[in-house]
Design a protein around this motif. Structure first.
Motif, PDB file in Angstrom:
ATOM      1  N   LEU A   1      76.990  25.808  52.805  1.00  0.00           N
ATOM      2  CA  LEU A   1      77.493  24.741  53.674  1.00  0.00           C
ATOM      3  C   LEU A   1      79.018  24.728  53.600  1.00  0.00           C
ATOM      4  O   LEU A   1      79.593  24.543  52.523  1.00  0.00           O
ATOM      5  CB  LEU A   1      76.961  23.375  53.206  1.00  0.00           C
ATOM      6  N   VAL A   2      79.650  24.967  54.745  1.00  0.00           N
ATOM      7  CA  VAL A   2      81.092  24.762  54.826  1.00  0.00           C
ATOM      8  C   VAL A   2      81.242  23.259  55.064  1.00  0.00           C
ATOM      9  O   VAL A   2      81.217  22.771  56.193  1.00  0.00           O
ATOM     10  CB  VAL A   2      81.722  25.596  55.961  1.00  0.00           C
ATOM     11  N   GLY A   3      81.273  22.528  53.952  1.00  0.00           N
ATOM     12  CA  GLY A   3      81.221  21.068  54.022  1.00  0.00           C
ATOM     13  C   GLY A   3      82.583  20.473  54.354  1.00  0.00           C
ATOM     14  O   GLY A   3      83.624  21.055  54.045  1.00  0.00           O
ATOM     15  N   ASP A   4      82.527  19.275  54.947  1.00  0.00           N
ATOM     16  CA  ASP A   4      83.794  18.579  55.160  1.00  0.00           C
ATOM     17  C   ASP A   4      84.323  18.027  53.837  1.00  0.00           C
ATOM     18  O   ASP A   4      85.418  17.451  53.779  1.00  0.00           O
ATOM     19  CB  ASP A   4      83.678  17.496  56.247  1.00  0.00           C
ATOM     20  N   SER A   5      83.566  18.268  52.744  1.00  0.00           N
ATOM     21  CA  SER A   5      84.092  18.004  51.400  1.00  0.00           C
ATOM     22  C   SER A   5      85.295  18.908  51.128  1.00  0.00           C
ATOM     23  O   SER A   5      86.005  18.717  50.144  1.00  0.00           O
ATOM     24  CB  SER A   5      83.008  18.218  50.343  1.00  0.00           C
ATOM     25  N   ALA A   6      85.542  19.884  52.010  1.00  0.00           N
ATOM     26  CA  ALA A   6      86.794  20.658  51.957  1.00  0.00           C
ATOM     27  C   ALA A   6      87.987  19.709  51.952  1.00  0.00           C
ATOM     28  O   ALA A   6      89.020  19.988  51.329  1.00  0.00           O
ATOM     29  CB  ALA A   6      86.891  21.591  53.165  1.00  0.00           C
ATOM     30  N   SER A   7      87.823  18.596  52.635  1.00  0.00           N
ATOM     31  CA  SER A   7      88.882  17.583  52.695  1.00  0.00           C
ATOM     32  C   SER A   7      89.248  17.094  51.288  1.00  0.00           C
ATOM     33  O   SER A   7      90.423  16.874  50.985  1.00  0.00           O
ATOM     34  CB  SER A   7      88.402  16.405  53.565  1.00  0.00           C
ATOM     35  N   ASN A   8      88.201  16.963  50.419  1.00  0.00           N
ATOM     36  CA  ASN A   8      88.433  16.515  49.045  1.00  0.00           C
ATOM     37  C   ASN A   8      88.855  17.672  48.155  1.00  0.00           C
ATOM     38  O   ASN A   8      89.949  17.662  47.582  1.00  0.00           O
ATOM     39  CB  ASN A   8      87.152  15.889  48.453  1.00  0.00           C
ATOM     40  N   VAL A   9      87.959  18.679  48.058  1.00  0.00           N
ATOM     41  CA  VAL A   9      88.160  19.693  47.011  1.00  0.00           C
ATOM     42  C   VAL A   9      89.172  20.769  47.366  1.00  0.00           C
ATOM     43  O   VAL A   9      89.746  21.395  46.480  1.00  0.00           O
ATOM     44  CB  VAL A   9      86.821  20.338  46.583  1.00  0.00           C
TER      45      VAL A   9
ATOM     46  N   ASP B   1      89.890  22.294  63.541  1.00  0.00           N
ATOM     47  CA  ASP B   1      90.531  23.601  63.336  1.00  0.00           C
ATOM     48  C   ASP B   1      90.486  24.024  61.864  1.00  0.00           C
ATOM     49  O   ASP B   1      90.298  25.206  61.556  1.00  0.00           O
ATOM     50  CB  ASP B   1      91.992  23.572  63.814  1.00  0.00           C
ATOM     51  N   GLN B   2      90.685  23.066  60.966  1.00  0.00           N
ATOM     52  CA  GLN B   2      90.627  23.396  59.533  1.00  0.00           C
ATOM     53  C   GLN B   2      89.207  23.801  59.136  1.00  0.00           C
ATOM     54  O   GLN B   2      89.010  24.748  58.367  1.00  0.00           O
ATOM     55  CB  GLN B   2      91.104  22.207  58.691  1.00  0.00           C
ATOM     56  N   MET B   3      88.201  23.122  59.692  1.00  0.00           N
ATOM     57  CA  MET B   3      86.815  23.489  59.395  1.00  0.00           C
ATOM     58  C   MET B   3      86.517  24.898  59.916  1.00  0.00           C
ATOM     59  O   MET B   3      85.824  25.677  59.262  1.00  0.00           O
ATOM     60  CB  MET B   3      85.842  22.464  60.023  1.00  0.00           C
ATOM     61  N   ILE B   4      87.058  25.208  61.084  1.00  0.00           N
ATOM     62  CA  ILE B   4      86.833  26.536  61.662  1.00  0.00           C
ATOM     63  C   ILE B   4      87.489  27.605  60.780  1.00  0.00           C
ATOM     64  O   ILE B   4      86.912  28.661  60.514  1.00  0.00           O
ATOM     65  CB  ILE B   4      87.337  26.600  63.124  1.00  0.00           C
ATOM     66  N   TYR B   5      88.696  27.317  60.293  1.00  0.00           N
ATOM     67  CA  TYR B   5      89.384  28.254  59.395  1.00  0.00           C
ATOM     68  C   TYR B   5      88.533  28.533  58.137  1.00  0.00           C
ATOM     69  O   TYR B   5      88.323  29.693  57.752  1.00  0.00           O
ATOM     70  CB  TYR B   5      90.755  27.682  59.003  1.00  0.00           C
ATOM     71  N   HIS B   6      88.021  27.460  57.516  1.00  0.00           N
ATOM     72  CA  HIS B   6      87.185  27.652  56.316  1.00  0.00           C
ATOM     73  C   HIS B   6      85.915  28.429  56.667  1.00  0.00           C
ATOM     74  O   HIS B   6      85.503  29.334  55.929  1.00  0.00           O
ATOM     75  CB  HIS B   6      86.811  26.304  55.701  1.00  0.00           C
TER      76      HIS B   6
ATOM     77  N   VAL C   1      76.132  27.053  57.409  1.00  0.00           N
ATOM     78  CA  VAL C   1      76.115  25.801  58.171  1.00  0.00           C
ATOM     79  C   VAL C   1      77.485  25.149  58.033  1.00  0.00           C
ATOM     80  O   VAL C   1      78.050  25.139  56.938  1.00  0.00           O
ATOM     81  CB  VAL C   1      75.032  24.845  57.610  1.00  0.00           C
ATOM     82  N   VAL C   2      77.999  24.616  59.131  1.00  0.00           N
ATOM     83  CA  VAL C   2      79.346  24.031  59.107  1.00  0.00           C
ATOM     84  C   VAL C   2      79.281  22.558  59.506  1.00  0.00           C
ATOM     85  O   VAL C   2      78.657  22.208  60.515  1.00  0.00           O
ATOM     86  CB  VAL C   2      80.280  24.786  60.089  1.00  0.00           C
ATOM     87  N   ASP C   3      79.937  21.721  58.719  1.00  0.00           N
ATOM     88  CA  ASP C   3      80.004  20.290  59.059  1.00  0.00           C
ATOM     89  C   ASP C   3      80.855  20.072  60.297  1.00  0.00           C
ATOM     90  O   ASP C   3      81.991  20.571  60.380  1.00  0.00           O
ATOM     91  CB  ASP C   3      80.656  19.510  57.904  1.00  0.00           C
ATOM     92  N   LEU C   4      80.337  19.291  61.237  1.00  0.00           N
ATOM     93  CA  LEU C   4      81.201  18.788  62.308  1.00  0.00           C
ATOM     94  C   LEU C   4      82.035  17.674  61.676  1.00  0.00           C
ATOM     95  O   LEU C   4      81.474  16.723  61.129  1.00  0.00           O
ATOM     96  CB  LEU C   4      80.356  18.228  63.461  1.00  0.00           C
ATOM     97  N   PRO C   5      83.361  17.804  61.703  1.00  0.00           N
ATOM     98  CA  PRO C   5      84.163  16.800  60.983  1.00  0.00           C
ATOM     99  C   PRO C   5      84.230  15.456  61.711  1.00  0.00           C
ATOM    100  O   PRO C   5      83.927  15.379  62.906  1.00  0.00           O
ATOM    101  CB  PRO C   5      85.542  17.458  60.921  1.00  0.00           C
ATOM    102  N   PHE C   6      84.635  14.458  60.969  1.00  0.00           N
ATOM    103  CA  PHE C   6      84.776  13.095  61.506  1.00  0.00           C
ATOM    104  C   PHE C   6      85.658  13.116  62.761  1.00  0.00           C
ATOM    105  O   PHE C   6      86.729  13.728  62.772  1.00  0.00           O
ATOM    106  CB  PHE C   6      85.416  12.201  60.430  1.00  0.00           C
ATOM    107  N   GLY C   7      85.170  12.450  63.802  1.00  0.00           N
ATOM    108  CA  GLY C   7      85.954  12.342  65.037  1.00  0.00           C
ATOM    109  C   GLY C   7      85.698  13.456  66.031  1.00  0.00           C
ATOM    110  O   GLY C   7      86.217  13.424  67.144  1.00  0.00           O
ATOM    111  N   SER C   8      84.871  14.436  65.640  1.00  0.00           N
ATOM    112  CA  SER C   8      84.655  15.566  66.553  1.00  0.00           C
ATOM    113  C   SER C   8      83.339  15.444  67.316  1.00  0.00           C
ATOM    114  O   SER C   8      83.032  16.303  68.135  1.00  0.00           O
ATOM    115  CB  SER C   8      84.687  16.893  65.787  1.00  0.00           C
TER     116      SER C   8
END
Ligand code: KIV
Length: 271
Positions: A48-56, A69-74, A88-95
Motif C-alpha cells: 500500500l502506497v499509503g497516505d501515511s507517507a505524509s507522516n513517515v 502529485d506526491q502520492m503519484i511520485y511515491h 494499491v495507492v491511497d487517494l489523498p485527502f481532497g482528491s
C-alpha cells in the motif's frame, strides 16, 4: 502449495481466492523503490502506497497535507521495484471527497502515471458516487472503514471506533455497501476485534485489519512502525519486528568514528 506461491502475480482475483481458502493476506505500506523491492522479494501480498507517507516520509502530523502529485511520485517509485505484489495507492485527502468527477480524474492520474494496480479510499455512504464512478472506469477500489485518518479532525481522537452499537451497525452496513458497489477489499482500522471478525465473516471480499483483531482476512501495518524506524508511536495493535532506528544509529555512529579516525577508507576501499 499456498495460493500466494502458486500465483505469478497477486491480483484482486488471487486475493478473493485466498479469502475463500482461508489463506491470510499480508500487506505493508511502501513509499520508495528500495524498500518496496525488499518487501516484494520477501513475499508480501499487497503493498500500500499509503497516505501515511505524509507522516513517515514528510514528517506531517496528519495524513491531510500529502498531495496527489506526491502520492503519484511515491507510487511510481514503488511500482518500478515490484514484480509480484498488488500495488494499491491511497487517494489523498481532497482528491475525491464530495466530487465524483474529480475523484475519477484523481484515480485515473494515479493509474496512468504510476502504473499501480488499484486505489484505496476512506469512507462509506458519503463516497458512494465517487466509488461507483471510479469502478465504472475499471479501476479496482479498496475501501477503508473504522478509524479513517483523513477524518481525524471530525473524530477529534485516534481512539478505537465503532465501540458503540450505532456506529458498529453503520460500519457493518457500509462494509456491505462497499462490497455491493464492487470494491475488491476493505481495510478495517482500529475497531473492536469482535466487530472485525463479524464484518469479515459477513463479506465475500477480503478484509484487511489494522488494530481490528485476528478475525480479519489479512493484516496491514505501516512499514516504518513494524520495522522500528519510527519510535514514538506505540498503539496496542503494533507489533515491532525490528529496531531499525537503533541499528541505523549504531551503524552511523561507527561510520562517524571511522571517518574521523581515518580508519575509513582503508587500502582495499580505494583505487
Ligand atoms: O496510509 C496508510 O498507511 C493506511 C494504512 C494505515 C491502512 O491507510
Amino acid at each position: 502449495m499456498s495460493i500466494h506461491s502458486q500465483a505469478k502475480k497477486i491480483t484482486t482475483h488471487v486475493l478473493r481466492e485466498m479469502k475463500e481458502k482461508g489463506e491470510k493476506i499480508a500487506m505493508l505500506t511502501a513509499y520508495d523503490f528500495s524498500m518496496a523491492g525488499i518487501l516484494d522479494r520477501a513475499g508480501i501480498d499487497i503493498l500500500l502506497v499509503g497516505d501515511s507517507a505524509s507522516n513517515v516520509m514528510a514528517g506531517h502530523e496528519t495524513t491531510l497535507p500529502v498531495t496527489l502529485d506526491q502520492m503519484i511520485y511515491h507510487a511510481q517509485s514503488v511500482v518500478r521495484a515490484v514484480e509480484k505484489a498488488l500495488v494499491v495507492v491511497d487517494l489523498p485527502f481532497g482528491s475525491y471527497q464530495g466530487n465524483s468527477t474529480k475523484a475519477l480524474a484523481s484515480a485515473i492520474a494515479i493509474m496512468k502515471e504510476s502504473g499501480a494496480h488499484a486505489v484505496k479510499m476512506e469512507g462509506g455512504a458519503e463516497i458512494k458516487e465517487s466509488v461507483i464512478r471510479i469502478l465504472s472506469a475499471g479501476i479496482p477500489v479498496m475501501g477503508h472503514l473504522g478509524l479513517t485518518p483523513q477524518s481525524i479532525y471530525k473524530f477529534g481522537t485516534y481512539a478505537v471506533r465503532a465501540k458503540e452499537e450505532e456506529e458498529a451497525e453503520k460500519l457493518k452496513a457500509e462494509a456491505l455497501l462497499l462490497e455491493n458497489l464492487g470494491c475488491f477489499c476493505i481495510v478495517l482500522e482500529k475497531i473492536p476485534a469482535k466487530l472485525g471478525e463479524e464484518v469479515s465473516k459477513s463479506l465475500k471480499i477480503p478484509t484487511i485489519g489494522i488494530g481490528a483483531g485476528s478475525g480479519t482476512d489479512g493484516q496491514v501495518l505501516v512499514m516504518h512502525d513494524m520495522l522500528g524506524i519510527s519510535t514514538d508511536f506505540h498503539p496496542r495493535f503494533l507489533r515491532r519486528y525490528h529496531n531499525l532506528s537503533e541499528e541505523i544509529d549504531k551503524a552511523v555512529k561507527q561510520y562517524i568514528i571511522d571517518v574521523r579516525s581515518g580508519d575509513f577508507p582503508n587500502e582495499k576501499e580505494q583505487y
